[in-house]
Scaffold this motif. Structure first.
Motif, PDB file in Angstrom:
ATOM      1  N   ARG A   5       0.831  -1.206   0.000  1.00 12.22           N
ATOM      2  CA  ARG A   5       0.000   0.000   0.000  1.00 12.22           C
ATOM      3  C   ARG A   5       0.868   1.261   0.000  1.00 12.22           C
ATOM      4  N   LEU A   6       1.946   1.226   0.785  1.00 14.83           N
ATOM      5  CA  LEU A   6       2.868   2.353   0.829  1.00 14.83           C
ATOM      6  C   LEU A   6       3.506   2.573  -0.531  1.00 14.83           C
ATOM      7  N   MET A   7       3.889   1.496  -1.166  1.00 11.35           N
ATOM      8  CA  MET A   7       4.501   1.607  -2.497  1.00 11.35           C
ATOM      9  C   MET A   7       3.502   2.158  -3.517  1.00 11.35           C
ATOM     10  N   ASN A   8       2.231   1.721  -3.442  1.00 13.44           N
ATOM     11  CA  ASN A   8       1.202   2.243  -4.347  1.00 13.44           C
ATOM     12  C   ASN A   8       0.954   3.728  -4.100  1.00 13.44           C
ATOM     13  N   ALA A  11       3.850   5.626  -5.540  1.00 14.55           N
ATOM     14  CA  ALA A  11       3.771   5.603  -7.002  1.00 14.55           C
ATOM     15  C   ALA A  11       2.700   6.581  -7.492  1.00 14.55           C
ATOM     16  N   ALA A  12       1.552   6.624  -6.811  1.00 18.55           N
ATOM     17  CA  ALA A  12       0.483   7.551  -7.203  1.00 18.55           C
ATOM     18  C   ALA A  12       0.930   8.999  -7.020  1.00 18.55           C
ATOM     19  N   LEU A  13       1.619   9.267  -5.910  1.00 14.93           N
ATOM     20  CA  LEU A  13       2.136  10.614  -5.661  1.00 14.93           C
ATOM     21  C   LEU A  13       3.148  11.022  -6.726  1.00 14.93           C
ATOM     22  N   MET A  14       4.025  10.106  -7.082  1.00 14.37           N
ATOM     23  CA  MET A  14       5.021  10.400  -8.126  1.00 14.37           C
ATOM     24  C   MET A  14       4.346  10.630  -9.487  1.00 14.37           C
ATOM     25  N   LEU A  15       3.295   9.855  -9.776  1.00 11.76           N
ATOM     26  CA  LEU A  15       2.563  10.031 -11.023  1.00 11.76           C
ATOM     27  C   LEU A  15       1.890  11.406 -11.050  1.00 11.76           C
ATOM     28  N   LEU A  16       1.238  11.801  -9.956  1.00  8.01           N
ATOM     29  CA  LEU A  16       0.603  13.114  -9.881  1.00  8.01           C
ATOM     30  C   LEU A  16       1.628  14.233 -10.026  1.00  8.01           C
ATOM     31  N   LEU A  17       2.771  14.093  -9.360  1.00  7.63           N
ATOM     32  CA  LEU A  17       3.825  15.101  -9.463  1.00  7.63           C
ATOM     33  C   LEU A  17       4.345  15.196 -10.888  1.00  7.63           C
ATOM     34  N   SER A  18       4.546  14.063 -11.553  1.00  5.93           N
ATOM     35  CA  SER A  18       5.020  14.054 -12.942  1.00  5.93           C
ATOM     36  C   SER A  18       4.004  14.694 -13.877  1.00  5.93           C
ATOM     37  N   LEU A  19       2.716  14.363 -13.687  1.00  4.51           N
ATOM     38  CA  LEU A  19       1.680  14.963 -14.526  1.00  4.51           C
ATOM     39  C   LEU A  19       1.591  16.473 -14.290  1.00  4.51           C
ATOM     40  N   GLY A  20       1.740  16.910 -13.054  1.00  5.51           N
ATOM     41  CA  GLY A  20       1.722  18.348 -12.745  1.00  5.51           C
ATOM     42  C   GLY A  20       2.869  19.071 -13.419  1.00  5.51           C
ATOM     43  N   LEU A  21       4.071  18.504 -13.351  1.00  2.69           N
ATOM     44  CA  LEU A  21       5.230  19.116 -13.997  1.00  2.69           C
ATOM     45  C   LEU A  21       5.071  19.140 -15.521  1.00  2.69           C
TER      46      LEU A  21
END
Length: 190
Positions: A5-8, A11-21
């Protein structure tokens, strides 16, 4: 929280950050496209000494940015370096116009160093001959820190001398803040 769950979540946070950038980079790229360059610059104001040519000369090659990226404060400061310009206001008008509203200094007199003194007590650089189109200006001399006070007092002196039909030719303030005034009027017996 379990490890998967922590890894997911990470991963979701990194995806959101990448999409924002990515969205930020795409927005910057779109904002810098030539479609958003200014096509017209409108000049407004009750202007007697400032011409469109002098404004064009001041801003030629020095305006930076487009509708989205131009720093309006920098543009305003640039316009306020034009002779006779007291204040400038700069606005964007969608989709491709820049609206510039200027107000001019009103010359009260000529300062000893060649600058002009405005009716608001500000020293500014402009052609004295343009200011003297309706006749010679009174001369002012003294510390620049006294300019505002000298302009204010000029009007007080002018009101006091009006009944005597005298006009002020010059006002001088010494470093020790002593005032001297020269006035002239119709000659006695004429």
């Amino acid at each position: 929280m379990s490890a998967p769950r922590l890894m997911n979540a990470i991963a979701a946070l990194m995806l959101l950050l990448s999409l924002g950038l990515l969205a930020l980079a795409a927005g910057r790229w779109v904002a810098q496209r030539p479609a958003f360059e200014f096509r017209r610059i409108e000049l407004r104001g009750d202007l007697q000494h400032v011409t469109a040519a002098s404004v064009r000369g001041a801003i030629a090659g020095r305006l930076k940015g487009n509708y989205f990226t131009m720093r309006l404060d920098d543009t305003r400061r640039l316009l306020e370096t034009v002779p006779w310009v007291a204040q400038a206001s700069v606005r964007r008008v969608w989709p491709d116009r820049l609206l510039i509203t200027l107000s001019e200094h009103r010359a009260l007199g000529a300062w000893a160093d060649g600058r002009l003194l405005s009716d608001r007590g500000e020293l500014f650089v402009a052609n004295v001959a343009e200011a003297e189109v309706f006749g010679p200006l009174p001369s002012f001399d003294g510390p620049a820190s006294e300019a505002h006070q000298m302009a204010r007092r000029f009007y007080e002196f002018a009101v006091a001398m009006a009944p005597l039909a005298l006009s002020i030719d010059s006002i001088d303030v010494s470093e020790r803040r002593s005032w001297s005034l020269t006035a002239s009027g119709p000659s006695a017996g004429a």
